[in-house]
Every structure is written in structure tokens, then in C-alpha cells.
Write a protein that holds these residues in place. Sequence first.
Motif, mmCIF file in Angstrom:
data_model
loop_
_atom_site.group_PDB
_atom_site.id
_atom_site.type_symbol
_atom_site.label_atom_id
_atom_site.label_comp_id
_atom_site.label_asym_id
_atom_site.label_seq_id
_atom_site.Cartn_x
_atom_site.Cartn_y
_atom_site.Cartn_z
ATOM 1 N N GLU A 16 28.367 -22.265 -17.906
ATOM 2 C CA GLU A 16 28.707 -22.749 -19.248
ATOM 3 C C GLU A 16 29.807 -21.882 -19.866
ATOM 4 O O GLU A 16 30.740 -22.398 -20.492
ATOM 5 N N LEU A 17 29.692 -20.581 -19.673
ATOM 6 C CA LEU A 17 30.719 -19.673 -20.192
ATOM 7 C C LEU A 17 32.063 -19.933 -19.521
ATOM 8 O O LEU A 17 33.107 -19.924 -20.184
ATOM 9 N N ALA A 18 32.052 -20.161 -18.215
ATOM 10 C CA ALA A 18 33.293 -20.440 -17.491
ATOM 11 C C ALA A 18 33.924 -21.743 -17.981
ATOM 12 O O ALA A 18 35.150 -21.832 -18.113
ATOM 13 N N THR A 19 33.096 -22.726 -18.270
ATOM 14 C CA THR A 19 33.611 -24.001 -18.796
ATOM 15 C C THR A 19 34.269 -23.788 -20.155
ATOM 16 O O THR A 19 35.359 -24.306 -20.420
ATOM 17 N N LEU A 20 33.619 -23.015 -21.013
ATOM 18 C CA LEU A 20 34.195 -22.704 -22.326
ATOM 19 C C LEU A 20 35.498 -21.918 -22.164
ATOM 20 O O LEU A 20 36.487 -22.179 -22.863
ATOM 21 N N GLU A 67 43.056 -16.405 -15.481
ATOM 22 C CA GLU A 67 44.197 -17.296 -15.251
ATOM 23 C C GLU A 67 43.847 -18.485 -14.366
ATOM 24 O O GLU A 67 44.481 -19.532 -14.461
ATOM 25 N N SER A 68 42.830 -18.316 -13.525
ATOM 26 C CA SER A 68 42.457 -19.411 -12.621
ATOM 27 C C SER A 68 41.029 -19.893 -12.868
ATOM 28 O O SER A 68 40.413 -20.473 -11.973
ATOM 29 N N ILE A 69 40.512 -19.685 -14.071
ATOM 30 C CA ILE A 69 39.122 -20.026 -14.375
ATOM 31 C C ILE A 69 38.834 -21.510 -14.163
ATOM 32 O O ILE A 69 37.716 -21.883 -13.810
ATOM 33 N N SER A 70 39.828 -22.355 -14.316
ATOM 34 C CA SER A 70 39.601 -23.791 -14.116
ATOM 35 C C SER A 70 39.274 -24.110 -12.654
ATOM 36 O O SER A 70 38.714 -25.165 -12.363
ATOM 37 N N GLU A 71 39.600 -23.202 -11.737
ATOM 38 C CA GLU A 71 39.291 -23.395 -10.319
ATOM 39 C C GLU A 71 37.831 -23.087 -9.995
ATOM 40 O O GLU A 71 37.329 -23.494 -8.948
ATOM 41 N N PHE A 72 37.147 -22.355 -10.890
ATOM 42 C CA PHE A 72 35.731 -22.048 -10.672
ATOM 43 C C PHE A 72 34.922 -23.295 -10.999
ATOM 44 O O PHE A 72 34.911 -23.769 -12.120
ATOM 45 N N ARG A 73 34.241 -23.826 -9.983
ATOM 46 C CA ARG A 73 33.512 -25.076 -10.159
ATOM 47 C C ARG A 73 32.010 -24.871 -10.321
ATOM 48 O O ARG A 73 31.266 -25.834 -10.434
ATOM 49 N N GLY A 74 31.548 -23.661 -10.250
ATOM 50 C CA GLY A 74 30.118 -23.407 -10.399
ATOM 51 C C GLY A 74 29.311 -23.707 -9.154
ATOM 52 O O GLY A 74 28.092 -23.767 -9.204
#
Length: 193
Positions: A16-20, A67-74
Motif C-alpha cells: 500500500e505504501l509503495a502504491t501511494l 525513481e522506479s517505484i512504479s516497477e514494484f508490483r508487490g
Amino acid sequence: MSRAERHRLSSLHDVELATLAAAGDRQAFGELVRRHGSAVRGLLRRMGASASEADDLAQDAFISAFESISEFRGEGAFAAWVKKIAARACMRRMQRAKRLRDLTAAGADDPAPVAHPDPGGRMDLDEALKALTDGERLCVSLCYGAGLSHGEAAEALNLPLGTVKSHVKRGLDKLRARLAPEDQSVEGRRDNG
């Protein structure tokens, strides 16, 4: 940030934190750094970085992660994902340092220090890890310090799976031998168990 906001962020799951954070919430990413910064620095120290290098590398890893947090898919743990980023950064730094040493040194390497239990019976894992080759230390640190599977470590290090498994086995064998009490050999333990 208010106390209520800190509490709200601290109650969220890493995904959830990564999504935010991917949506631009820097405070959410700050919570991820707070949660996992110490573990990342610990991994880097076990990989051979000094305290100040570990701090620098951890900071660089978290900047890269942001910088690449959008690549983390959980699909895996955030901690493992950021540790892979940190391990790669550490390896690049080690490779640069080795190339520099190779250019400036006459080619003679110092023998690895020998780790011994202290007189109080405590064993120093960090000192024992220094006695491993770079490959063994990296693979053992990633698989046991960061909790990566052999396959994940192979991917992070860009090495064949068999090479990672060999490094881990040799590294663990060396650690067992170095950290075994002086009155009990590794062979004696194998015979008894």
C-alpha cells in the motif's frame, strides 16, 4: 507531518505504501525507508561495505527504488526488492574498486583474515564473512542475510544458478569451520549428526 498521518502510514502494508509512493506520496516512501533502511544497511555491511559506504549505498538504493517505484508490483516483499537494488549497487562499487586495485597494485593480494571466537566464547559473524571470497560473501549475504532464494540471488548478481549454489555451499562450509568451537571440528559434528 501530523501524528495522525504518521500513525496512518505506519499501519499500512508495504504494498500500500509503495502504491501511494508511486502516486507521488513522498511521506509513504519515507515510511518504507524508515522500515527497511536498517536491514538494507545491515545487508551491505555483511557484503563487505564499511559503515559509511553502507550508508551511502543504502541511500543510493532508496533513491533508485523511489525513481522506479512504479516497477514494484508487490509480487514479492518490498524489502527483498530494495535489497536487490542495494546489492547490485554494492557489486558495481566493488567491481570498480577491484579494477582500481588491479590497476594500481602489483597483483599480490593480502591473505584473508582469520576469524576466531573471542575469549568470552562469542563468535563474530562479520569477521568470519570477511574471510570468504567476494562471490561467497555476496551469495551467502543475499541468500541468508536478505532472504533471497538462490534463483533470486542469481538474477540479482547476474550469475548462473549453479554458481550461486556453489558459492553458498562453499561459503557456509567455511563459516561453519571458522565459527565452530575450537574443541569441536566440523568433521566431528558430521559424524555425530
